[in-house]
Motif scaffolding. Structure first.
Motif, mmCIF file in Angstrom:
data_model
loop_
_atom_site.group_PDB
_atom_site.id
_atom_site.type_symbol
_atom_site.label_atom_id
_atom_site.label_comp_id
_atom_site.label_asym_id
_atom_site.label_seq_id
_atom_site.Cartn_x
_atom_site.Cartn_y
_atom_site.Cartn_z
ATOM 1 N N LEU A 81 -5.536 15.001 10.204
ATOM 2 C CA LEU A 81 -5.779 14.518 8.848
ATOM 3 C C LEU A 81 -7.056 13.680 8.809
ATOM 4 N N PRO A 82 -7.845 13.780 7.749
ATOM 5 C CA PRO A 82 -8.977 12.859 7.602
ATOM 6 C C PRO A 82 -8.473 11.442 7.350
ATOM 7 N N GLY A 83 -9.330 10.468 7.628
ATOM 8 C CA GLY A 83 -8.957 9.069 7.402
ATOM 9 C C GLY A 83 -9.824 8.145 8.210
ATOM 10 N N GLY A 84 -9.483 6.879 8.192
ATOM 11 C CA GLY A 84 -10.268 5.895 8.919
ATOM 12 C C GLY A 84 -9.737 4.499 8.680
ATOM 13 N N MET A 85 -10.559 3.505 9.010
ATOM 14 C CA MET A 85 -10.143 2.113 8.942
ATOM 15 C C MET A 85 -10.370 1.532 7.549
ATOM 16 N N VAL A 86 -9.450 0.671 7.139
ATOM 17 C CA VAL A 86 -9.597 -0.065 5.882
ATOM 18 C C VAL A 86 -10.605 -1.186 6.100
#
Length: 267
Positions: free
Chosen positions: A142-147
């Motif tokens: 899944l795409p994503g990353g850090m807040v």
């Protein structure tokens, strides 16, 4: 501001007059105050020895220093302060003024977000990370990353998807969370995963961030023996699980930064 302790022996408590009391029974000296008041290291050291002990009716003393105030660190440490946390341009130290005072920890977790994005064809958007030197390409995930600092979760989700894949997506709700103690810099990590929708069927990957991005038939992905079991679990959950959806409560969410509220709902 009224001084927290009276002057004694003819000494005006210049630094004490800069202190503010927070709601938790502690006194706070904010970044830049010592510098702006023209306080010398000698005067600060004298205050630590003569005025600070009179503040024992408070639980803690918080001391935040900026870059021009680094000379105050050594005398503070010598007086029993300890490092607490660092931000971009400030360092915060703390001292217990009462031995049994509760000392809250600095941030213990980093937070990442993952996005299960579906289009009108029922396809799910997956990405492949850039492999480390000498390593094989990784699994599709899944795409994503850090807040980022002061960023809301939904904004982080939609930003990460757009940055990595060029796809504009809209949040629907959260459905999964993972927790571990192997984050960077000794912190634990929370990874929360949401379902999103998009009107797009194309992608425009940013190849400086990811190696590839594509739309997949979720059922075919679940049957792929090369797909990682963890990624399969999340895709299956995105298809099956109820969602924690956004909830508006204006009387609670008022304020310059606002709040995000989510509530479990039937899918």
């Amino acid at each position: 501001m009224r001084a927290l302790v009276p002057a004694r022996e003819g000494i005006v408590p210049v630094i004490t007059a800069l202190l503010a009391e927070n709601p938790y029974g502690a006194v706070v000296l904010n970044a830049g105050q010592l510098h702006q008041a023209g306080v010398s290291v000698q005067l600060f050291s004298h205050w630590l020895q003569t005025e600070l002990p009179a503040l024992g009716h408070f639980k803690l003393c918080w001391l935040t220093l900026n870059e021009p105030e680094t000379a105050f660190i050594a005398p503070a440490l010598a007086a029993g302060f300890h490092y607490h946390h660092v931000q971009d341009k400030t360092l915060t130290l703390v001292k217990r003024l009462q031995a049994d005072a509760y000392l809250p920890l600095a941030a213990t977790h980093s937070i990442g977000v993952g996005a299960a994005v579906f289009n009108a064809l029922g396809q799910i958007l997956l990405v492949q990370e850039i492999p480390l030197p000498g390593k094989k390409p990784g699994y599709f995930k899944l795409p994503g990353g850090m807040v980022e600092t002061r960023e809301h979760f939904v904004a982080a989700l939609e930003r990460e998807v757009l940055e990595e894949t060029g796809v504009t997506a809209t949040f629907q709700g959260w459905f999964a969370m993972r927790h571990h103690h192997q984050g960077q810099f000794g912190a634990s990590n929370l990874y929360i995963v949401a379902r999103l929708v998009s009107a797009q069927t194309d992608v425009a990957p940013d190849y400086t961030e990811i190696a590839a991005a594509a739309w997949f038939d979720p059922q075919q992905f679940l049957l792929d023996p090369k797909a990682h079991p963890y990624n399969k679990l999340l895709v299956q959950a995105a298809l099956d699980c109820p969602l924690w959806q956004a909830r508006d409560l204006p009387e609670y969410q008022a304020g310059p930064l606002g709040f995000e509220l989510f509530q479990a709902c039937k899918k």
